[in-house]
Design a protein around this motif. Sequence first.
Motif, mmCIF file in Angstrom:
data_model
loop_
_atom_site.group_PDB
_atom_site.id
_atom_site.type_symbol
_atom_site.label_atom_id
_atom_site.label_comp_id
_atom_site.label_asym_id
_atom_site.label_seq_id
_atom_site.Cartn_x
_atom_site.Cartn_y
_atom_site.Cartn_z
ATOM 1 N N GLN A 125 0.804 -1.217 0.000
ATOM 2 C CA GLN A 125 0.000 0.000 0.000
ATOM 3 C C GLN A 125 0.840 1.271 0.000
ATOM 4 N N ALA A 126 2.029 1.223 0.569
ATOM 5 C CA ALA A 126 2.879 2.415 0.606
ATOM 6 C C ALA A 126 3.590 2.648 -0.712
ATOM 7 N N THR A 127 3.660 1.626 -1.553
ATOM 8 C CA THR A 127 4.368 1.772 -2.831
ATOM 9 C C THR A 127 3.446 1.603 -4.033
ATOM 10 N N ALA A 128 2.153 1.524 -3.794
ATOM 11 C CA ALA A 128 1.204 1.297 -4.895
ATOM 12 C C ALA A 128 1.158 2.495 -5.832
ATOM 13 N N GLN A 129 0.834 2.213 -7.090
ATOM 14 C CA GLN A 129 0.683 3.290 -8.069
ATOM 15 C C GLN A 129 -0.483 4.204 -7.679
ATOM 16 N N GLY A 130 -0.257 5.488 -7.822
ATOM 17 C CA GLY A 130 -1.330 6.445 -7.624
ATOM 18 C C GLY A 130 -1.557 6.897 -6.197
ATOM 19 N N ILE A 131 -0.805 6.374 -5.223
ATOM 20 C CA ILE A 131 -1.010 6.848 -3.852
ATOM 21 C C ILE A 131 -0.413 8.247 -3.716
ATOM 22 N N PRO A 132 -0.938 9.076 -2.826
ATOM 23 C CA PRO A 132 -0.346 10.398 -2.613
ATOM 24 C C PRO A 132 1.108 10.253 -2.172
ATOM 25 N N PRO A 133 1.998 11.041 -2.732
ATOM 26 C CA PRO A 133 3.426 10.867 -2.412
ATOM 27 C C PRO A 133 3.756 11.114 -0.956
ATOM 28 N N GLU A 134 2.902 11.866 -0.263
ATOM 29 C CA GLU A 134 3.204 12.166 1.132
ATOM 30 C C GLU A 134 2.782 11.044 2.080
ATOM 31 N N ARG A 135 1.988 10.057 1.572
ATOM 32 C CA ARG A 135 1.434 9.068 2.500
ATOM 33 C C ARG A 135 2.503 8.305 3.288
ATOM 34 N N PRO A 136 3.590 7.806 2.687
ATOM 35 C CA PRO A 136 4.591 7.109 3.500
ATOM 36 C C PRO A 136 5.188 7.980 4.599
ATOM 37 N N PHE A 137 5.266 9.294 4.337
ATOM 38 C CA PHE A 137 5.825 10.186 5.347
ATOM 39 C C PHE A 137 4.928 10.260 6.586
ATOM 40 N N TRP A 138 3.604 10.132 6.375
ATOM 41 C CA TRP A 138 2.700 10.126 7.516
ATOM 42 C C TRP A 138 2.947 8.923 8.423
ATOM 43 N N LEU A 139 3.457 7.855 7.857
ATOM 44 C CA LEU A 139 3.646 6.622 8.618
ATOM 45 C C LEU A 139 4.957 6.573 9.390
ATOM 46 N N ALA A 140 5.920 7.418 9.013
ATOM 47 C CA ALA A 140 7.310 7.201 9.425
ATOM 48 C C ALA A 140 7.491 7.178 10.935
ATOM 49 N N ASP A 141 6.907 8.154 11.641
ATOM 50 C CA ASP A 141 7.114 8.201 13.092
ATOM 51 C C ASP A 141 6.512 6.979 13.784
ATOM 52 N N ASP A 142 5.317 6.571 13.359
ATOM 53 C CA ASP A 142 4.700 5.380 13.957
ATOM 54 C C ASP A 142 5.507 4.124 13.625
ATOM 55 N N PHE A 143 6.053 4.078 12.419
ATOM 56 C CA PHE A 143 6.849 2.925 12.003
ATOM 57 C C PHE A 143 8.103 2.796 12.862
ATOM 58 N N LEU A 144 8.790 3.912 13.077
ATOM 59 C CA LEU A 144 9.998 3.847 13.914
ATOM 60 C C LEU A 144 9.643 3.461 15.346
ATOM 61 N N ARG A 145 8.571 4.025 15.861
ATOM 62 C CA ARG A 145 8.199 3.732 17.244
ATOM 63 C C ARG A 145 7.824 2.255 17.401
ATOM 64 N N ALA A 146 7.074 1.712 16.452
ATOM 65 C CA ALA A 146 6.720 0.294 16.520
ATOM 66 C C ALA A 146 7.970 -0.570 16.429
ATOM 67 N N THR A 147 8.917 -0.177 15.585
ATOM 68 C CA THR A 147 10.169 -0.930 15.469
ATOM 69 C C THR A 147 10.936 -0.898 16.783
ATOM 70 N N ALA A 148 10.960 0.265 17.443
ATOM 71 C CA ALA A 148 11.633 0.366 18.738
ATOM 72 C C ALA A 148 11.010 -0.570 19.763
ATOM 73 N N LEU A 149 9.693 -0.621 19.810
ATOM 74 C CA LEU A 149 9.011 -1.490 20.773
ATOM 75 C C LEU A 149 9.278 -2.958 20.480
ATOM 76 N N LEU A 150 9.323 -3.305 19.200
ATOM 77 C CA LEU A 150 9.612 -4.690 18.836
ATOM 78 C C LEU A 150 11.034 -5.070 19.238
ATOM 79 N N LEU A 151 11.981 -4.166 19.023
ATOM 80 C CA LEU A 151 13.358 -4.409 19.454
ATOM 81 C C LEU A 151 13.435 -4.527 20.973
ATOM 82 N N MET A 152 12.626 -3.730 21.674
ATOM 83 C CA MET A 152 12.597 -3.852 23.134
ATOM 84 C C MET A 152 12.058 -5.216 23.565
#
Length: 567
Positions: free
Chosen positions: A497-524
């Motif tokens: 969904q983040a790389t699909a054709q036609g998605i707004p280019p800013e959409r992955p940027f909206w996810l970035a902070d949540d993605f890093l935080r989830a990764t941190a919790l998983l590493l914890m």
Amino acid sequence: MNAYLPQPERHAHILFGVLRAHKRVAELPALAEHADTDLLGQVIEEAGRFVGEVVAPLNREGDETGAQWKDGAVTTPRGFREAYQAFWQAGWPSLACAPEDGGQGLPTALEAVLYEMLSAANHGWTMAPGLLHGAYECIRHHGSDALKARYLEKLATGEWLATMCLTEPHAGSDLGLVRTKALPLPDGRFSLSGTKIFISGGEHDLSDNIVHLVLARLPDAPPGPRGLSLFLVPKFEADGSRSAVHCERIEEKMGLHGSPTCVMRFDDAAADIVGEPGKGLNAMFVMMNAARLHVGLQGIGLLDAAWQKANAYAQDRRQMRAPGSSSRAGEADLIALHPAMQRILHTQRAWIDAGRVLAYRTALELDTQKHHPEAARREAAARWCGLVTPVLKAAWTEQAFSGASACLQVFGGHGYVREWGVEQHVRDARVAMIYEGTNEIQAIDLLLRKTLPDGGAALQTLLSELGADLAAVPGAGRARAAIVRTQTFLRDTLLPQATAQGIPPERPFWLADDFLRATALLLMAWAWSRIAAAPGGDAAAEAAFWRWVWPEFDMRMAMMADSLATA
């Protein structure tokens, strides 16, 4: 209660009891002779003694007095210079530097432990040597033979200090806007002109020379970041003459009062190029990546310092009887027994110990990347460092600020006044979320530069390695299940969904902070599974992680799924 007290046994437990660092070091021919827990443990003990006796006592006055600027010269707080001279002369900056450069050739993990302690003890003072190892690695990998001969040993030993001059008044995170000019000179050197801001330790009295590493633009350079080159400007030249670099002022800051944050002006200053023209960022990133691990360690150290103060206060402060307390009447009114205080203290302990596991492992992987005889192991180490470093930098600096604020809460009104020292940690910690690449940039780096471009291959591989590592660990079922869930989410939801054709280019940027935080919790979750499997774990902190920290993982996953589903 007011001064940080190093606890070498806690560091040693994570390094040897949990990570088995001596076993990892034994696999590296260049370091195998140091794979001795007695030797490594003795270094940690001595580091704790130096930090506790020499550096920590200067923290209060450093904050209250601050660095002073007058007529272009900066004077650091009383005792700072003497402590720094003792620091480098005792060999502490050179722990992990190569013996041929004047270093001791010890594992990088020892340097990580040292700088965590230093940051906890006196963050302002520690800003000065904090860039040394990055500057050393930058010159070692990209400097000419002449530059190495002149500067490498001085930086390795810490006799001279260094700066990283990137930011300009109009150019913060967007380095492509840098305007500082470099003009070629007939003798093969360059003339630098421009102004840099937010330069930690740009001018001071701690060392006899300061090595400035400066991003600038040659006359024929293209616009943008690819047109930048890296240059070296010393405070003093080899003949003793003063370079044409001036400290115009120092900033008045929220925290870090003992560290001079300088505005530096280069007036046709003679400079030497470091590396190739137009490839300055390649050289500078060596320094920045080292700095980002150190900033993650700052977060861990500052959180530990705040926790120490709050924990000591909670064990002494008496108020109303704790609900459900079975303690004797004289002890039942300690606030340490109150559930609200226990939740704060155990939760911060959970972040501190998990952060140490991840940071010390990153330091071990840096050595593995350099020295392991097998290419596959070097590749795996590089993968770990590339993915985990931005998580450490962002998640643990954020927790240092919010966690120190939570620790201040333990003191009630006493925490808000200077007497108890915890309010300084809140102030000092805030900047770590900003410098060396803001936390938002770390999140963008993790998702948009290191995950999406390769279809998640590197991260999927790292997650598989973590799952395999926990396969035989008792009680690690929850962490293993979370790893599988994350892999499925990456494969079936986020990446398509983040790389699909036609998605707004800013959409992955909206996810970035949540993605890093989830990764941190998983590493914890991985880290706490490892801590729990080792003898001598902290059951209260482990329980706090799963009860009070881990539920955020579900929230972050839900937020990402919702953002991806939004048209």
